[in-house]
Scaffold this active site. Sequence first.
Site, PDB file in Angstrom:
ATOM      1  N   GLU A 171       0.856  -1.202   0.000  1.00  0.00           N
ATOM      2  CA  GLU A 171       0.000   0.000   0.000  1.00  0.00           C
ATOM      3  C   GLU A 171       0.885   1.243   0.000  1.00  0.00           C
ATOM      4  OE1 GLU A 171      -2.171  -0.920   3.642  1.00  0.00           O
ATOM      5  OE2 GLU A 171      -3.675  -2.003   2.476  1.00  0.00           O
ATOM      6  N   CYS A 204     -10.238   0.700   7.958  1.00  0.00           N
ATOM      7  CA  CYS A 204      -9.664   1.937   8.468  1.00  0.00           C
ATOM      8  C   CYS A 204     -10.259   3.170   7.794  1.00  0.00           C
ATOM      9  CB  CYS A 204      -8.151   1.930   8.278  1.00  0.00           C
ATOM     10  SG  CYS A 204      -7.648   1.380   6.637  1.00  0.00           S
TER      11      CYS A 204
END
Lengths: 646, 646
Positions: free
Chosen positions: A316, A412
Amino acid sequence: MLTTEQISLNKIKIDDVFWTKYRSLLKSTIIPYQYDAINDRIPDAEPSYAVQNFRIAAGEVEGRHQGAIFQDSDVAKWLEAVGYLLSFERDEEIERKADDLIDLVARAQQPDGYLNTYYIIEEPENRWTNLYDCHELYCAGHFMEAAVAYFDATGKRKLLDVICRFADNINEVFGPEEGKLKGYPGHPEIELALVKLYRATGNQKYLNLSKYFVDQRGQKQNYFTEEWEKRGKTLDKSSVFKEPNLHYGQSYAPVREQEVATGHAVRAVYLYTAMADLARLTNDDELKKACQRLWDNITEKQMYITGGIGSTEIGEAFTFDYDLPNDTMYAETCASIGLIFFAKRMLALDLHSKYADIIEKALFNIVIESMALDGKHYFYVNPLEVWPEASQKDPRRKHVKETRQAWFGVSCCPPNVARLLGSLGDYIYSSTENCLFTHLYIGSQINAKFDGTEVTFKQSSQLPWRGEARIEFEMENSVNIKMAFRIPDWISGRFSITVNGKETDYTTKNGYAFVERTWENGDIIKLFMPISIQFMQANSMVQADAGKVTVQRGPLIYCLEEEDNGQNLSSLLVDTEAAWIEKEENFPVLGKIITLEADGYKEIDENNQLYSIFKKNREKINIKAIPYFVWGNRGIGEMRIWLRYH
Amino acid sequence: MLTTEQISLNKIKIDDVFWTKYRSLLKSTIIPYQYDAINDRIPDAEPSYAVQNFRIAAGEVEGRHQGAIFQDSDVAKWLEAVGYLLSFERDEEIERKADDLIDLVARAQQPDGYLNTYYIIEEPENRWTNLYDCHELYCAGHFMEAAVAYFDATGKRKLLDVICRFADNINEVFGPEEGKLKGYPGHPEIELALVKLYRATGNQKYLNLSKYFVDQRGQKQNYFTEEWEKRGKTLDKSSVFKEPNLHYGQSYAPVREQEVATGHAVRAVYLYTAMADLARLTNDDELKKACQRLWDNITEKQMYITGGIGSTEIGEAFTFDYDLPNDTMYAETCASIGLIFFAKRMLALDLHSKYADIIEKALFNIVIESMALDGKHYFYVNPLEVWPEASQKDPRRKHVKETRQAWFGVSCCPPNVARLLGSLGDYIYSSTENCLFTHLYIGSQINAKFDGTEVTFKQSSQLPWRGEARIEFEMENSVNIKMAFRIPDWISGRFSITVNGKETDYTTKNGYAFVERTWENGDIIKLFMPISIQFMQANSMVQADAGKVTVQRGPLIYCLEEEDNGQNLSSLLVDTEAAWIEKEENFPVLGKIITLEADGYKEIDENNQLYSIFKKNREKINIKAIPYFVWGNRGIGEMRIWLRYH
C-alpha cells in the site's frame, strides 16, 4: 505564529450549501451506520468484531479476538468522529452510545493502564514484542485522538483519564532511559496523537515521548530487525513481507535523513504529520527541512491529480518518482486523509497556499469521492481508471473495487472519512496575532479575538460550482487586522476582492492575498475566483499519463463513465479545442451538480482483427464528463480520468 | 494427410543466411553453456543442482534434493536439444557428455522404472500424491521427448529403454482400470510426449495413456481437489495459490468444453498441443473443434503482437480477452515456444497459413529475442515495454527484468530455446502425397519421395530482411507435384511466383499459393513477398494499446530503445505519415541488420510541475527503431514497442 489549533473548533460553525449536506449525512447516517458496523450489525458486510473484542477483553463474554490485530482503532476512530460531531451538534442518543462504549473500553483496561484487546485476549505475555506488525502503539494513538476530541466536545474526562493512564504506562515502557525499550511503532500514529494529548493536558512528557518515537525511528541498529531476530525471525501472520521491510515503515534511516516519501503511504504521512508538529513546537529547523523535502517530493513527484497517494497495492505504498499508474494504483482514502493532516501541520509550520491547495484537492476528489452518496458504502482504493472486467478477473487489479463496499475486514478508511468530515472546521482558518487566514472557502462562522475585540466572521461560498465567496464582519468595535485569502491554484484569471462592493487592492505573499484595513461591523468582503474548464496534463515523466489529458473545473477533477459514454472508454478522444457545455443536473443528496459535454471522437474498428495496419478511423460523438467525486453512484461500469485527445 | 512428422528431421539441412548463425551458436555456445549451467559451473548465476540431484538419487553422493521440484526437466531438455543438434551435426565431445549423463540418469532409475530425483531423494513414500504441484509426470514427459530425439539422431536406445520402462510404470499406476489412479498431470507435457513415444515405438498403449490423461482432465469430481483433501489440504511450498486453482492448470472443466484459453500459459499450450495431436491421430472432431476454438481465442484475443502470451505474472497466466498490458505482462519464452508446438500440430490438423504465421512471428520476435546475442543470457519474461527504474523499484514489475539473465533458479526457458533452435527444421515443411508445403522461408535442403522419385528441394531465403525466397529442384526424373507456399500475413502487395524466371499463376487456398506442374531437375521457383514498413494498431478493445501504433517490417516487430532515442520514450511520438529511412547497421553475431529512422516528435515540459494546464509543446526529433529481437544487447535502458503517434 498562532495556528489553527488556537481557534477552538467548537467556535466554528459550518453552514455551507455544499458541505452541510455531508455534515448532515454524518449525523443522520454515517455515524449511526458505522456504529452498527463496529457492532457487526450490517447485513452482507464483513463483520468487524471491534466492539465484541472489547467485551471479551473486559471479561464480559467468552471468545477469541477476531478481525485485524488493529481492530481496536475502529472503535477509537468512531469515538473521535462522535467527539467532532458533538462539538457542533449535540445528539443524545449518539452521546449515550459513545458514553457506553467508553465505559466498556475503560472496563477492558488492565490494572497497569495497558489497553489492547488483541494482546489482552490472546497473548498477554507478549505485549510490545512485535512493534513492527502488531499496532499496539497505533491503536493507543487512535484512542488518544479520540479522548482529546471527546473531551474537547463534551468536557467529559473519562476516556481522557483512561488514555492518560495508558500513555503513562507506555511512557514507562519506552524511552531513552536504561531498561526501557528503544522501540517505536511499526505504524506511526501515536506520535501525532501524543502531540494532541500534550495540548489537551499540558503534560510535557507526552510531547517528549512523541519526539522520542520520531527521532528513534531508523536509528541503527534497526529496532525492527533486532526485535525480529529476538522473536526467532517470526512475523505476524498478517505481515506483508517475508522479513521486516524497513522502507515499508519508514525506518530505513533516521527521519531527518529521508529524502523521498517511501513505503506504506498512510504510515508515511502520519509520521510526517507528527514531524511537522514537532518541528513547529520544538523549533527544529532540521526537522522542518525534512518535512518540506518530503512534502515536495510527494506533491511534485508522487501524487495523483486527485490528491491520491500510494502507487502500488504491494505494501500500500509509494514506489518512485513519476510512477503513477492509473489502473493498479492504491490511492487509499486514509492516505489522502493523512496527507490532509500533514498539509494542515505544514500550513502552521511553513505558511503557503500550496498546502491548502492540496487539502482542498484531496477533500473534493478523494475524501468525499471515497464515500457513496448514501453514506453507507466506501472505497478503500480510489482508482483513476476502472475496467470492471479487469477488477474481477485480473489478480493485479483485484484490489481496485469497481463499486463502493458496505464495510471491509480492515476498515480503516470509513471512520477516517467520518472523523475528517466531523473536524472539517479545523481546516478552514488559522490566525496570527493580527491576521485571519482563510484557507478554504467553506460557508462558516467563526469568532476570534483581535486586539481585545471579539469578531465574528461569517463566510459563505459557492464552491465548488462557482468561484465566489463572501465574508461579513460582526463586532461591536472596529478593528484593524489583516485578512488573508488563499489564491487557489486552479484559478483561471485574476483573483479579485471587493470590500463593500468596491474592488480593492491587495498584496500577495506565499500564495495568499492580504487586505489590511480598519474593519467595521457589517463590512462585506467578496472574493472572485474565476473558474473555467481546463484541460490538464501531467509532466512528461509520468509515463502512465503520456498522451492524455484530464478535465478540471475549479477544484474538481472530472471523469468519464460508461453510463454516459458507452463501453471501452479507452477508444474515446476528447477534442482539446472543442468547447464544453456546462449542464446542471440533479444528483441524489447533492442536488444540482455541473456536468460537462463536448464533441469528441470514438475509434472504430473496421474488423475483429487483434492487430491490423494502422488507419485513423474515428467518428464524432458527444462526450459527457461528470465530477469524479460522484462517479460510481449510478451502477457498475468503466470510468476513467485521464483521456486521450484528438 | 501426411504431416511434417513424415519428413524425417535428419533429412533436413538448414543453410540460411540468418538462421545458420543461431544454429552455429547452438553448437559453439548454447549447448556447452547450458551443460555448464545444469552442472552449476556458471559463476554469478543461480545454481541449478539439476545434475547433482541425479548423482544423489543414484546414490553416488550424499545430499538433499535442491532447486525446483521439477529440476530434472532441465537435464531432459538439454539432452533433447543435444539430440536435435546431433541430427544435423555430430560433435563427439557433446555426444560423450550426453551419453555420460544418460548413464547417470539410468543409474538413478528405481528398480520398478520410477524416475524422479525429488521423490527418490526426499519422499520415496509419497510418489504420485501431489500431481497438482509436484511435476512428476511433467518431468517424465520431458525425458520421453529427450529419449525420442536422442534415439532419432543417434540410433542409441539406452535412454529410450530407460524411459519406456518409466512409461510402463506410469501406465501401471494411471488409467481407467480398477485400482489405478484417476489422476493427470498438474503441468501438462507428458500428453504430447507420449504421442512422440508412440510414434518412436509404435506402442499403442502410450497413445492411449496420452488420451486418458487429456480426457480425464477436468472431470468431476476434480482430481486435484480430492487429492488435496486427502493430503489434509496441504500444498507444496512452491504452490502459487492457497488451494488448488482449477483454472491455473486447465482442470476446471473437461477440455472439450473449454471455451477460452485460461490459466498458466505454458500448461495451456502444452495441453492444447497434445489435444491437437490426439484430434488428428484419433480423428476426433470434437477435440479438433476445441483446438480451433482455443487457438482462435489465443491469437485473436489474448496474444501480444510479438507472439507472446500470458498477460499476468500471477500464475504466469492468461487473464481475459483483450487484457494485454505491455508493462506488467508475462509473455514467457516457454509459452511462445509452446504456442509454436501447438501451431505445428494445428498445421497438421487443420492446414491454414494462420498457424505458420504465428510460428514465424514467435520465432523472430520471442524465441530469438529471448536470448542475448552471446547465447549465454536469457529472458524468461519478454516485455513490450521496459522502464528499468520500475523493474528495480516497483514490485509489480520486478519480474520484468531489464536485462537478460545468466541463468534462473527455475530455468525452463533457456533449454526450451535450445531445443527449439535444434529442431527448427521440423517447422519448415510438411507434405501430402503429392504436395510439398513450405511454411517457413528458411534456407534449407530437404529430400522427399514423390511418386517413387526422390526429390531434393533446395531453399534459400533473404528473410527477415528481404522478402525473397528461391527453391531449386534436384532429381533424376521429372515429377508432377503441387508446390504450396505460405502467403505471409505481413505481406504488403502482391505475392508473386516465377518459375525459371517467368511469372506464373497460382491458386490459393487457406492462405497458401499452389503451383502444380511437372517439375524438371534444375527448375527454379522464386517467391516475391513485398515487405514494407507498416504501422500496426491493436483492436480498440485492447485498452493498453489505445492511441498507439507499432512498427512492423515483414515478420519483424520494431521497438525504440533509450540507447538511440534518449530517456523517457513515453514522451516520443512517431509521425504516421513520415517516411522511414532504412539503414543497414552491423550488429554482433548477426552482421548487417536493418534499422529504421524517421522524423518524430518529443514532448517538452515547460516547467517541473507535476500537473499543469495542457499545452501541446513538441519538438521535432529523429526517431530510430531497431528490430525488437535485438533489443537489450547494448546495455540497460528503456524500451518500448507500442508508440504514441502524432
